[in-house]
Write an enzyme that holds these catalytic residues in place. Sequence first.
Site, PDB file in Angstrom:
ATOM      1  N   HIS A   3      27.054   2.600 -14.095  1.00 40.35           N
ATOM      2  CA  HIS A   3      27.293   0.731 -14.328  1.00 40.35           C
ATOM      3  C   HIS A   3      26.399   0.258 -12.606  1.00 40.35           C
ATOM      4  O   HIS A   3      25.478  -0.977 -13.463  1.00 40.35           O
ATOM      5  CB  HIS A   3      28.969   0.807 -14.195  1.00 40.35           C
ATOM      6  CG  HIS A   3      29.407   1.614 -15.142  1.00 40.35           C
ATOM      7  ND1 HIS A   3      30.532   1.830 -15.112  1.00 40.35           N
ATOM      8  CD2 HIS A   3      29.019   1.063 -16.223  1.00 40.35           C
ATOM      9  CE1 HIS A   3      31.144   2.388 -16.347  1.00 40.35           C
ATOM     10  NE2 HIS A   3      30.155   1.909 -17.270  1.00 40.35           N
ATOM     11  N   CYS A  26      12.820   3.526 -26.281  1.00 37.66           N
ATOM     12  CA  CYS A  26      13.831   2.595 -26.001  1.00 37.66           C
ATOM     13  C   CYS A  26      15.091   2.582 -24.774  1.00 37.66           C
ATOM     14  O   CYS A  26      15.928   1.848 -24.532  1.00 37.66           O
ATOM     15  CB  CYS A  26      14.984   2.262 -27.691  1.00 37.66           C
ATOM     16  SG  CYS A  26      15.623   3.177 -28.030  1.00 37.66           S
TER      17      CYS A  26
END
Length: 541
Positions: A167, A466
């Site tokens: 994160h 991506c």
Amino acid sequence: MPKPVSEPPAGERLSPSLSADAATALLRSSAKAVQVELQNRAAGATGASKAVLEATALMATDPMLIKAAIKHINTGTSAERAIWESGASVAEMLINLGGYMADRATDVFDVRARIVAELRGVPAPGIPLSDEPFILVAEDLAPADTATLDPEKILALVTSGGGPQSHTAIIARALGLPAIVAAPGVDALEDGTEVFVDGGAGTLSLEPGAEEIAAVEAWKTAAAILAVFDGNGRTADGHLVPLLANVGGAKDAVKAAEAGAQGVGLLRTEFCFLERETEPTIEEQVVAYRGVFDAFPGQKVVVRTLDAGADKPLPFLTDTSEPNPSLGVRGYRTDLTTPGVLARQLTAIAQAAEGSAALVWVMAPMIATPEEAAEFAAMCATAGLKIPGVMVEVPSAALLADRILGEVDFVSLGTNDLTQYTMAADRQLGTLAALNSPWQPAVLKLIGLTVEGSIAEGNNKPVGVCGEAAADPVLAVVLVGLGVATLSMTSRSLSAVGAVLKSVTLDDARKLAALAVSAPNPTEARKRVRAGLPILEELGL
């Protein structure tokens, strides 16, 4: 950054003046206060930060966490020690599940510390307040703290824990903050220590001198140059490489369009489904998707169908008891166990595309075989969607790209998962950061094989990227040299990637890609390519 909340002493008992019922009520009120505080912070956040805060807020009053703590209280354990032990048990269970569930253990440790702080009546640790900008150094950041990083105050981020896809790292990249993770020992630095952080090289220097100070000034000048992308991705000799954006909803899409993105290479549709107990209706999905499509009239928008499972469990779709969620029922595979959800989502995408000026492409995640690709293409046709594609995240899909592209119209490489699965290295673990690098020659070879498959047997179909690799200006050159047609990234990376691509010809990029693929390890691969890109020093990258 302040040290974590100290552990309540083992065996700490309830105060004689406090009954078990009173302690339980105090625990519940403290947990609720933590949840409300996190929800308030989420209300002022957007995108990935908002999702992280909302998920952490839910964990604060998680029934499993609270009920286990109450059981400890009923045996005479203090409320602080009870929530601490309960948190340890829940976190251990999540870690044993692996994948995304293991990553959620960080949320548990975060909220238990916040609840203990609330019970003690002291402030929870978090990002320190300062009138002056500073470099934040910590053991690691809780997701809720990472989500509220202010790039106006924090110049760079350095942690001793975490990994390249944690994160902390992902949100730092989204904010454009230089960041170094998995750097053991840095949390021992004293407050006020002057340091120099080179996010590009991944190094931290103590007692910076004139050379480092000059580098900072050069970076400030380069950053101003890199603040704007002209909306035209290309190499020096005019080879077009459209630079697209990864978005998670309409607000992200609007910002990406304003930043000059040439379309959307990844619309993460999970934003419609996360934090819900039930599947969103077709009508709800149509409204959500149309908001993204309307931000890019006349341009390509690639929609990824629901990537549930592993790191994104959903109560109405996934089985959280799987022993290894990353290798379980996730992405396209959820249609095997819960048929209907995917078909309804494709119907919603098709309805949202009707009347929109966007060019809508649709791809499925976690495709491993040509048969799966053919099945997905058939589902798209039934829904009225004309341009089906798939994600290449599983090594088998890269190896069989020629056959897969015989069934669909395009593929997009998800380099985060492709690296994880190729190297058998959990992307959240800082200890495996070296293995879990998209610069691994094995990963680069698989990307090259995917491109080869796209032109085999007359396919002539585009391959995009991506994953996070596309946002690295140095690695972007290698990807183009390998034959990748489009690159999709966070909108903050568009200008840097665009500037570096314009400094090389397509032939230059091919030569640099060959050097990277033939390197003995990822460090040498990156070193070789950087040596061939003199513009990096000019731009301070």
